[in-house]
Motif scaffolding. Structure first.
Motif, PDB file in Angstrom:
ATOM      1  N   PHE A  16      47.768  65.532  55.131  1.00 59.78           N
ATOM      2  CA  PHE A  16      47.144  66.596  55.922  1.00 59.78           C
ATOM      3  C   PHE A  16      46.707  67.793  55.094  1.00 59.78           C
ATOM      4  CE2 PHE A  16      49.088  65.326  60.275  1.00 59.78           C
ATOM      5  CZ  PHE A  16      47.935  64.619  60.595  1.00 59.78           C
ATOM      6  N   VAL A  17      46.825  67.718  53.783  1.00 59.35           N
ATOM      7  CA  VAL A  17      46.367  68.851  52.971  1.00 59.35           C
ATOM      8  C   VAL A  17      45.160  68.438  52.131  1.00 59.35           C
ATOM      9  CG1 VAL A  17      48.607  69.982  52.878  1.00 59.35           C
ATOM     10  CG2 VAL A  17      47.970  68.343  51.091  1.00 59.35           C
ATOM     11  N   PHE A  18      44.384  69.442  51.802  1.00 59.95           N
ATOM     12  CA  PHE A  18      43.145  69.253  51.062  1.00 59.95           C
ATOM     13  C   PHE A  18      43.305  68.356  49.826  1.00 59.95           C
ATOM     14  CE2 PHE A  18      40.406  70.739  47.576  1.00 59.95           C
ATOM     15  CZ  PHE A  18      39.175  70.451  48.100  1.00 59.95           C
ATOM     16  N   GLU A  19      44.276  68.665  49.004  1.00 56.85           N
ATOM     17  CA  GLU A  19      44.452  67.944  47.748  1.00 56.85           C
ATOM     18  C   GLU A  19      44.663  66.446  47.974  1.00 56.85           C
ATOM     19  OE1 GLU A  19      45.852  70.800  48.478  1.00 56.85           O
ATOM     20  OE2 GLU A  19      44.886  72.096  46.977  1.00 56.85           O
ATOM     21  N   SER A  20      45.419  66.118  49.024  1.00 58.56           N
ATOM     22  CA  SER A  20      45.671  64.698  49.279  1.00 58.56           C
ATOM     23  C   SER A  20      44.388  63.995  49.703  1.00 58.56           C
ATOM     24  CB  SER A  20      46.765  64.533  50.346  1.00 58.56           C
ATOM     25  OG  SER A  20      46.321  64.963  51.611  1.00 58.56           O
ATOM     26  N   GLY A  21      43.500  64.728  50.368  1.00 60.41           N
ATOM     27  CA  GLY A  21      42.217  64.157  50.754  1.00 60.41           C
ATOM     28  C   GLY A  21      41.319  63.966  49.540  1.00 60.41           C
TER      29      GLY A  21
END
Lengths: 337, 337
Positions: free
Chosen positions: A223-228
């Motif tokens: 759910f966080v930007f970096e993981s996307g």
DNA sequence: CTGAAAGCGCTTACAG
DNA sequence: CTGAAAGCGCTTACAG
């Protein structure tokens, strides 16, 4: 400029403090003209009843707690303002509380909040709304609470939610209708029940259209930007990369967008990207995100509403399912021929 | 499972309630072994003192209010968490309060908060920290408060801020050093004092480098994305458009980015874009924004710290100026030859 | 319809 | 170093 008390108002209105109390709490058995006199006196003195005194004397504190863990800023602020707006209508005040820990530690933290502040009830946001330990402790404590997007729908406490699975299915079908057949998916945080619902909706759409589910196209995110961003990089550098990626929230979708830009893959010409939530960032990234509008403000407003209702009536718990909405913007399009 | 009171603890420890009170409040004049006995009893009973009782009986509520108007979500959440973190260290609790109205109405709103909740003090964030009416009312009320980024530095109340002007000057010089000579600027919301400071820093850098100030290159914004988008469109469609745009915050810079994308102007190859604040969005847009890191969390933490200190000591007010930091990312580069 | 008394769970001011 | 009394500003439970 010392604080006015109920005695000042009573004196000014020529009544006993009990009568002032009645008027202030909208209790019956006050003659209209007496009521008017008290109201006028209170207005004149700019009287504000002391929350601590009410809370100590009565069984109600006119305080509600909103507990959360660590959601994205935009989601959190919408929750807060939704809950505040409903509180304000009833002269309640809202305590927002960022929780720490899990399981027993989390429970201790929340119980501490309750004991210290005497809140009348709690709005429990995800993923706290899924903590069995916490819910059980709250049950035992007998404190009214309403859950937002819980996993256990059979529990007796009221809750509000939206149809995460249906929304994810609909979004996936939008991509399929665009002509995509190879669609990547980024799962949300494993602690959130919504993550599995959204994955389920994705798979349901594939099945319905007889598209094979390829595990290689599915990545775990948080759910966080970096993981996307990371998942996006992996998906887009696959030997046979997807022509569309559906991320379980907007932050991760923004990450996919950045990954595409890094790899000079034009969106939506060669890659479609879809998000979920319709938070602020969906409208500020480029291209703007096609996403599912999640009614966060309304969820909190509605949860607070159910809580207030159950405080008043002690009635049987209710639930509310709020509508979502597919928002089509510029990040999705038919695949390149 | 009824709430434990100070009497339960006193009984369990074999002392009077006054002694329990002393121990809980870290007052002197308790024998170490008595103190230990009380602490053990409190721990055993999982005793949590009632905030309302303390607040009603004593002159302190152990409650602090954070008042704000309508900042961007990311900024707000950082403020909240900074203030909460400091409160937690002292067993204080934080009331966050979204204010409504201006001038007299605003003041009434805040005074109502104070009277109802008995907060011990207030952290006042911008632009409320600039409301003369509010500040005066707070003064008159005698309630301790700390301002974040105020406009009136001569006022006696404590405040924390950062060097907005210096930061804006430095950012402008970064653009000048890149080789830009025609630089657009988007002013922040007129109600925020920081807006004029940032504009001042921009102009100071131009002067220092003997670059003429062209009013056509300066647009009024309102700290929100849409205003940046609009200003960006205007600037980029000028007959002689700037080669760089410095927006007074990240939200507006994101708007400029979108305007550039719409017009197919590559960033940073043909246009440099700089923001201010270093909020979350600076890292998720493409290209990622060169910006000024504003220490919002620390500002709130520090403001709360000053407030707590002045509550303890009643000491002379203090101030703190926190450091900013220029963050270079991919949105700025030398202009195209 | 209205009011006088008791008490919520603490702290203050005072006494020892 | 420790404690018994009074009171903070309201509401509850009861009486009239």
């Amino acid at each position: 400029m010392t604080r006015k008390t109920i005695h000042d108002v009573a004196r000014a209105a020529g009544v006993a403090i009990k009568t002032v109390s009645r008027v202030l709490n909208d209790e019956p058995n006050v003659r209209p003209e007496t009521r008017a006199r008290v109201l006028a006196a209170a207005e004149m003195l700019q009287f504000q009843p002391s929350l601590s005194a009410r809370s100590l004397a009565g069984r109600r504190s006119y305080l509600i707690g909103l507990v959360y863990e660590n959601p994205s800023a935009n989601y959190l602020v919408e929750l807060q303002h939704g809950a505040m707006a409903r509180c304000r209508q009833e002269k309640f005040r809202l305590f927002v509380h960022q929780c720490s820990g899990r399981g027993e530690e989390l429970t201790r933290d929340v119980i501490g909040l309750i004991d210290q502040t005497h809140v009348d009830g709690l709005v429990v946001s995800p993923p706290l709304s899924e903590s069995a330990h916490l819910i059980e402790a709250l049950d035992q404590r007998g404190l009214p609470f309403v859950r937002i997007a819980p996993n256990d729908l059979k529990h007796v406490s009221p809750y509000v939610d939206m149809d995460d699975e249906g929304a994810a299915r609909e979004m996936t079908e939008h991509l399929i209708e665009c002509g995509h057949r190879r669609i990547g998916f980024i799962i949300g945080h494993p602690n959130h029940f919504a993550s599995s619902l959204r994955l389920r909706g994705f798979r349901a759409a594939l099945e319905r259209h007889q598209i094979a589910f390829d595990p290689a196209c599915v990545k775990q995110g948080y759910f966080v930007f970096e993981s996307g961003l990371e998942a996006g990089r992996e998906l887009l550098t696959l030997p046979d990369p997807p022509t569309a990626v559906f991320a379980s929230n907007d932050d991760m979708a923004a990450g996919v967008l950045l990954a595409a830009h890094e790899l000079a893959i034009p969106v939506p010409q060669r890659l479609s990207v879809a998000g979920f939530d319709d938070t602020y960032i969906a409208r500020i990234v480029w291209p703007r995100l096609t996403t599912v509008h999640q009614p966060s403000y309304d969820l909190a407003f509605s949860a607070t509403d159910l809580l207030l209702q159950s405080l008043k009536s002690g009635d049987a718990p209710k639930t509310a399912r709020l509508p979502y909405k597919l928002i089509r913007r510029e990040s999705t399009a038919p695949p390149a021929p």
